[in-house]
Design a protein around this motif. Structure first.
Motif, PDB file in Angstrom:
ATOM      1  N   UNK A   1       0.848  -1.189   0.000  1.00  0.00           N
ATOM      2  CA  UNK A   1       0.000   0.000   0.000  1.00  0.00           C
ATOM      3  C   UNK A   1       0.887   1.243   0.000  1.00  0.00           C
ATOM      4  N   UNK A   2       0.749   2.067  -1.026  1.00  0.00           N
ATOM      5  CA  UNK A   2       1.579   3.264  -1.180  1.00  0.00           C
ATOM      6  C   UNK A   2       0.663   4.476  -1.323  1.00  0.00           C
ATOM      7  N   UNK A   3       0.955   5.547  -0.578  1.00  0.00           N
ATOM      8  CA  UNK A   3       0.060   6.699  -0.593  1.00  0.00           C
ATOM      9  C   UNK A   3       0.122   7.505  -1.883  1.00  0.00           C
ATOM     10  N   UNK A   4       1.093   7.232  -2.746  1.00  0.00           N
ATOM     11  CA  UNK A   4       1.182   7.914  -4.035  1.00  0.00           C
ATOM     12  C   UNK A   4       1.013   6.935  -5.200  1.00  0.00           C
ATOM     13  N   UNK A   5       1.567   5.743  -5.042  1.00  0.00           N
ATOM     14  CA  UNK A   5       1.575   4.779  -6.143  1.00  0.00           C
ATOM     15  C   UNK A   5       0.445   3.773  -6.137  1.00  0.00           C
ATOM     16  N   UNK A   6      -0.410   3.786  -5.096  1.00  0.00           N
ATOM     17  CA  UNK A   6      -1.565   2.905  -5.076  1.00  0.00           C
ATOM     18  C   UNK A   6      -1.293   1.545  -4.453  1.00  0.00           C
ATOM     19  N   UNK A   7      -2.200   0.613  -4.750  1.00  0.00           N
ATOM     20  CA  UNK A   7      -2.203  -0.734  -4.152  1.00  0.00           C
ATOM     21  C   UNK A   7      -1.624  -1.746  -5.134  1.00  0.00           C
ATOM     22  N   UNK A   8      -0.756  -2.632  -4.634  1.00  0.00           N
ATOM     23  CA  UNK A   8      -0.206  -3.717  -5.445  1.00  0.00           C
ATOM     24  C   UNK A   8      -0.537  -5.040  -4.769  1.00  0.00           C
TER      25      UNK A   8
END
Length: 266
Positions: free
Chosen positions: A64-71
Motif C-alpha cells: 500500500x503506497x500513498x502515491x503509487x496505489x495498491x499492489x
C-alpha cells in the motif's frame, strides 16, 4: 472497500502490538528484523537482487503506497523491479538511495497466547537521487510499516505500508514576491526534462503549478524569473534567449543545477 479493511486491520495489529510494547533495540528480535530491513533495501536499491527480495515476501504479499496505489501479490510487486534491473548498466552508479533515519526503527512483537507468530516493524526513511552531474540530491522522506510473519523459522513480509511521503523541508524560508499575470503567462507551456519526462507549467492564482506524471507542485515567485517550492529547497529558474523567448527551465537544488527542462515549441 476491501483495501480499506486490510489497512484498518494492519493498524489494529499495530494497536494490539502496542499492548506488549516495542522490543528493546538490543533484543534479538529487533536485531534480526533490522538486519532483514537492511538486506531488503540493499537488494532493492544497491544490488538489483530480485531473488533476495522474493525470499523476503510472502506469495500473497500486499503493498500500500500513498502515491503509487495498491499492489496485490509478490510477483506483481517485483515485476517492475525485474524489468528495471534487466535494463540497468551494472557499471553505472545506482540512480537512487534509501537511507534509514537513525533511531526511527521500532519493532512490536505479535503473539498468539505465548507463541510469537509475527512482528510489526515501523520506521522513517528518506531517499536521494542522482542529478545530471552524477551528484546525489535529497528526495522524499516517508514512513513505512512492515508486517512480518514467522513461518517455519523464516521471517517474511506479508503486508507493507509506505506513506506520508513529502519533500524535505527548506532550511530557511524564502521571501515570496508578487509578479504580474503577464510574466506568469510567459512561462506557461510544456517542458521536457531528462529525469522526469514531460512537465507542464500552468498559472495558479499568482503562482505557477508544475505538473508531471508522478507529481504536482506549486511554485512561488522569488523573483521575476525564479520560483521556489515551500516544501523543499528547490528553485526553478526560467532562461530566456536574447529575443526574450523562454527556452528552458533550470531546476536548482543546494545551489546546484540538477536538471534542465527544455521548453517545447508550440
Amino acid at each position: 472497500m476491501s483495501n480499506f479493511r486490510y489497512i484498518f486491520g494492519i493498524f489494529t495489529l499495530i494497536l494490539a502490538a502496542s499492548v506488549h510494547g516495542q522490543v528493546a533495540k538490543d533484543s534479538e528480535l529487533y536485531k534480526v528484523l533490522k538486519s532483514k530491513d537492511s538486506l531488503l533495501f540493499d537488494a532493492a536499491f544497491n544490488q538489483c537482487d530480485v531473488d533476495t527480495m522474493e525470499s523476503l515476501f510472502t506469495e500473497d504479499f500486499e503493498f500500500y503506497h500513498d502515491k503509487g496505489g495498491f499492489t496485490d501479490g509478490r510477483e506483481a510487486f517485483l515485476k517492475p523491479t525485474r524489468e528495471n534491473c534487466e535494463k540497468r548498466d551494472p557499471e553505472a552508479p545506482q540512480y537512487s538511495k534509501r537511507i534509514l533515519i537513525e533511531g526511527s526503527l521500532e519493532v512490536y512483537p505479535l503473539y498468539k497466547g505465548e507463541e510469537l507468530y509475527g512482528a510489526i516493524q515501523h520506521g522513517v526513511h528518506r531517499f536521494e537521487f542522482l542529478n545530471n552531474r552524477n551528484e546525489y540530491q535529497k528526495g522524499d522522506i516517508a514512513k513505512f510499516t512492515h508486517v512480518w510473519m514467522l513461518n517455519n523459522g523464516e521471517w517474511k513480509i506479508k503486508r507493507e505500508l509506505s506513506y506520508d511521503h513529502h519533500l524535505m523541508e527548506n532550511k530557511e524560508p524564502i521571501m515570496e514576491v508578487s509578479v504580474s499575470q503577464q510574466i506568469l503567462e510567459k512561462y506557461e507551456g510544456s517542458y521536457i526534462s531528462p529525469q522526469v519526462g514531460s512537465v507542464q507549467i500552468k498559472k495558479d492564482a499568482g503562482n505557477l503549478l508544475l505538473v508531471s506524471e508522478k507529481m504536482q507542485a506549486k511554485l512561488y515567485p522569488k523573483s521575476e524569473d525564479t520560483f521556489f517550492m515551500k516544501e523543499r529547497d528547490v528553485r526553478f529558474k526560467f532562461i530566456q534567449s536574447d529575443a526574450g523567448e523562454v527556452t528552458k527551465m533550470q531546476i536548482i537544488e543546494n545551489d546546484t543545477v540538477v536538471d534542465e527542462a527544455q521548453r517545447e515549441k508550440s
